[in-house]
Scaffold this motif. Sequence first.
Motif, PDB file in Angstrom:
ATOM      1  N   ILE A  39     -47.405 -15.849  42.059  1.00 32.96           N
ATOM      2  CA  ILE A  39     -47.160 -17.020  42.892  1.00 32.96           C
ATOM      3  C   ILE A  39     -48.086 -17.003  44.101  1.00 32.96           C
ATOM      4  N   ASP A  40     -48.766 -18.110  44.329  1.00 37.14           N
ATOM      5  CA  ASP A  40     -49.607 -18.293  45.505  1.00 37.14           C
ATOM      6  C   ASP A  40     -48.738 -18.924  46.595  1.00 37.14           C
ATOM      7  N   ALA A  41     -48.127 -18.098  47.407  1.00 40.80           N
ATOM      8  CA  ALA A  41     -47.105 -18.572  48.338  1.00 40.80           C
ATOM      9  C   ALA A  41     -47.653 -19.564  49.367  1.00 40.80           C
ATOM     10  N   GLU A  42     -48.856 -19.313  49.884  1.00 42.76           N
ATOM     11  CA  GLU A  42     -49.394 -20.151  50.959  1.00 42.76           C
ATOM     12  C   GLU A  42     -50.423 -21.162  50.485  1.00 42.76           C
ATOM     13  N   GLY A  43     -50.965 -20.967  49.281  1.00 45.58           N
ATOM     14  CA  GLY A  43     -51.988 -21.876  48.766  1.00 45.58           C
ATOM     15  C   GLY A  43     -53.390 -21.402  49.076  1.00 45.58           C
ATOM     16  N   GLY A  44     -54.288 -21.562  48.091  1.00 50.01           N
ATOM     17  CA  GLY A  44     -55.701 -21.235  48.302  1.00 50.01           C
ATOM     18  C   GLY A  44     -56.059 -19.774  48.150  1.00 50.01           C
ATOM     19  N   GLN A  45     -55.094 -18.916  47.805  1.00 53.39           N
ATOM     20  CA  GLN A  45     -55.357 -17.491  47.665  1.00 53.39           C
ATOM     21  C   GLN A  45     -55.608 -17.136  46.203  1.00 53.39           C
ATOM     22  N   THR A  46     -56.625 -16.343  45.953  1.00 54.42           N
ATOM     23  CA  THR A  46     -56.925 -15.905  44.596  1.00 54.42           C
ATOM     24  C   THR A  46     -56.526 -14.437  44.405  1.00 54.42           C
ATOM     25  N   GLY A  47     -56.462 -14.026  43.146  1.00 53.52           N
ATOM     26  CA  GLY A  47     -56.085 -12.646  42.859  1.00 53.52           C
ATOM     27  C   GLY A  47     -56.736 -12.148  41.591  1.00 53.52           C
ATOM     28  N   ASP A  48     -56.785 -10.838  41.442  1.00 52.35           N
ATOM     29  CA  ASP A  48     -57.304 -10.195  40.233  1.00 52.35           C
ATOM     30  C   ASP A  48     -56.155  -9.574  39.470  1.00 52.35           C
ATOM     31  N   LEU A  49     -56.107  -9.846  38.165  1.00 51.58           N
ATOM     32  CA  LEU A  49     -55.104  -9.265  37.287  1.00 51.58           C
ATOM     33  C   LEU A  49     -55.817  -8.422  36.247  1.00 51.58           C
ATOM     34  N   LEU A  50     -55.450  -7.137  36.184  1.00 54.32           N
ATOM     35  CA  LEU A  50     -56.064  -6.220  35.227  1.00 54.32           C
ATOM     36  C   LEU A  50     -54.962  -5.483  34.479  1.00 54.32           C
ATOM     37  N   VAL A  51     -55.078  -5.422  33.151  1.00 59.31           N
ATOM     38  CA  VAL A  51     -54.055  -4.749  32.352  1.00 59.31           C
ATOM     39  C   VAL A  51     -54.693  -3.788  31.364  1.00 59.31           C
ATOM     40  N   TYR A  52     -53.979  -2.700  31.129  1.00 55.73           N
ATOM     41  CA  TYR A  52     -54.296  -1.698  30.114  1.00 55.73           C
ATOM     42  C   TYR A  52     -53.053  -1.522  29.254  1.00 55.73           C
ATOM     43  N   SER A  53     -53.230  -1.048  28.026  1.00 56.78           N
ATOM     44  CA  SER A  53     -52.075  -0.550  27.289  1.00 56.78           C
ATOM     45  C   SER A  53     -51.517   0.641  28.065  1.00 56.78           C
ATOM     46  N   MET A 107     -52.821  -9.101  24.433  1.00 56.87           N
ATOM     47  CA  MET A 107     -52.188  -8.400  25.546  1.00 56.87           C
ATOM     48  C   MET A 107     -51.250  -9.304  26.332  1.00 56.87           C
ATOM     49  N   LEU A 108     -51.709 -10.518  26.633  1.00 48.52           N
ATOM     50  CA  LEU A 108     -50.934 -11.463  27.426  1.00 48.52           C
ATOM     51  C   LEU A 108     -51.133 -12.868  26.876  1.00 48.52           C
ATOM     52  N   THR A 109     -50.086 -13.677  26.930  1.00 47.21           N
ATOM     53  CA  THR A 109     -50.171 -15.098  26.611  1.00 47.21           C
ATOM     54  C   THR A 109     -49.754 -15.893  27.849  1.00 47.21           C
ATOM     55  N   ILE A 110     -50.548 -16.887  28.213  1.00 49.83           N
ATOM     56  CA  ILE A 110     -50.195 -17.758  29.342  1.00 49.83           C
ATOM     57  C   ILE A 110     -49.150 -18.758  28.850  1.00 49.83           C
ATOM     58  N   VAL A 111     -47.938 -18.676  29.390  1.00 48.94           N
ATOM     59  CA  VAL A 111     -46.859 -19.562  28.935  1.00 48.94           C
ATOM     60  C   VAL A 111     -46.599 -20.713  29.897  1.00 48.94           C
ATOM     61  N   SER A 112     -47.086 -20.603  31.121  1.00 50.39           N
ATOM     62  CA  SER A 112     -46.916 -21.671  32.103  1.00 50.39           C
ATOM     63  C   SER A 112     -48.014 -21.544  33.148  1.00 50.39           C
ATOM     64  N   ASP A 113     -48.587 -22.675  33.541  1.00 48.85           N
ATOM     65  CA  ASP A 113     -49.719 -22.643  34.477  1.00 48.85           C
ATOM     66  C   ASP A 113     -49.702 -23.911  35.327  1.00 48.85           C
ATOM     67  N   GLU A 114     -49.406 -23.752  36.606  1.00 51.03           N
ATOM     68  CA  GLU A 114     -49.325 -24.896  37.514  1.00 51.03           C
ATOM     69  C   GLU A 114     -50.639 -25.185  38.232  1.00 51.03           C
ATOM     70  N   VAL A 115     -51.663 -24.395  37.959  1.00 47.41           N
ATOM     71  CA  VAL A 115     -52.954 -24.583  38.624  1.00 47.41           C
ATOM     72  C   VAL A 115     -54.010 -25.084  37.641  1.00 47.41           C
ATOM     73  N   GLY A 116     -54.131 -24.440  36.498  1.00 45.65           N
ATOM     74  CA  GLY A 116     -55.027 -24.921  35.460  1.00 45.65           C
ATOM     75  C   GLY A 116     -56.461 -24.481  35.569  1.00 45.65           C
ATOM     76  N   ALA A 129     -47.600 -22.629  44.010  1.00 49.45           N
ATOM     77  CA  ALA A 129     -48.065 -22.739  42.620  1.00 49.45           C
ATOM     78  C   ALA A 129     -48.049 -21.367  41.954  1.00 49.45           C
ATOM     79  N   SER A 130     -47.868 -21.362  40.626  1.00 51.77           N
ATOM     80  CA  SER A 130     -47.746 -20.085  39.925  1.00 51.77           C
ATOM     81  C   SER A 130     -48.340 -20.160  38.529  1.00 51.77           C
ATOM     82  N   ILE A 131     -48.554 -18.978  37.964  1.00 50.05           N
ATOM     83  CA  ILE A 131     -48.922 -18.813  36.559  1.00 50.05           C
ATOM     84  C   ILE A 131     -47.979 -17.774  35.973  1.00 50.05           C
ATOM     85  N   VAL A 132     -47.538 -17.993  34.726  1.00 55.34           N
ATOM     86  CA  VAL A 132     -46.627 -17.079  34.051  1.00 55.34           C
ATOM     87  C   VAL A 132     -47.279 -16.597  32.770  1.00 55.34           C
TER      88      VAL A 132
END
Length: 208
Positions: A37-51, A86-95, A169-172
Motif C-alpha cells: 500500500i502506498d499510504a501517502e501517494g507517489g512512493q515507489t518500492g522494490d519487491l524481490l522474492v526467492y523460493s 512465483m507470484l500472480t497479481i490479483v488486484s492492482d489499483e495503479v496499473g 492505492a495498492s497492489i495485491v
Amino acid sequence: MILQLPKGGCRLDLRQTVPAAGALALRLKHGERLRIIDAEGGQTGDLLVYSVDGAERLSNGRTFDIGGNIFLSTGDVLWSDRSNPMLTIVSDEVGRHDFLYAPCSLEMYRMSKGGMDYHPNYHDNLSNALRELGIDPQFLPTAFNVFMNAEVNEVGRLKISPSKSRAGASIVLRAEMDLAVAISACPATSCNGGGPPRTLDVEVLSPL
C-alpha cells in the motif's frame, strides 16, 4: 479483520510498515496474498522474492518470455529463473509498475553524483533483508518495482516519470510457492516524483 478482494474475503494476518528508504523481510506461504500500500501517494518500492530454500529467484527475463509483456498488472504472473510461477497479481489499483530497472546501488549513486561516503540504496536494503531470512544473495536479480512509472519510447529509450500511484492505492499478489520476500521503499527522489522517501505499508492476507 476481513479485507474484501475481487475474488472473495481474506483474513489479515500481518501488517507492517516499510521504513522510508529502508526495507523489511517476511515469509509468504503458498496461497497467501501480499498487499503493498502506498499510504501517502507517489512512493515507489522494490519487491524481490526467492523460493524459501534460495534455489529459485524472481526473473524479469522469464516473466517477459512467458507472459509476453513488459508492463504487468492484474492477472499477470511473475516467474522464477527456473520457469516456475512465483507470484500472480490479483488486484492492482495503479496499473503501472516497472520490471526493467535494476536495483539502485551505492556504485550507481557514486557514478551519478560524484564522490560520497554512503547513500541508502535498494541493493543493500534488499540484500540485508534477505539475509534476515537465511538467504545470501550474492547476485541480486532485477526486482519488481511496484508503483514505478518507467516509460519506453519508440526507439527504446527509458525514462522515469512520476508514479501514477495515489494515496491509499495498492497492489495485491498471490504466492504460487512458499517465498522469502524482501521489500524496500525507494530512497531515490527521481523515482518518487521528486519527493523525499516515504513509507509503504505491507499486509499478509490468508484466503478464507
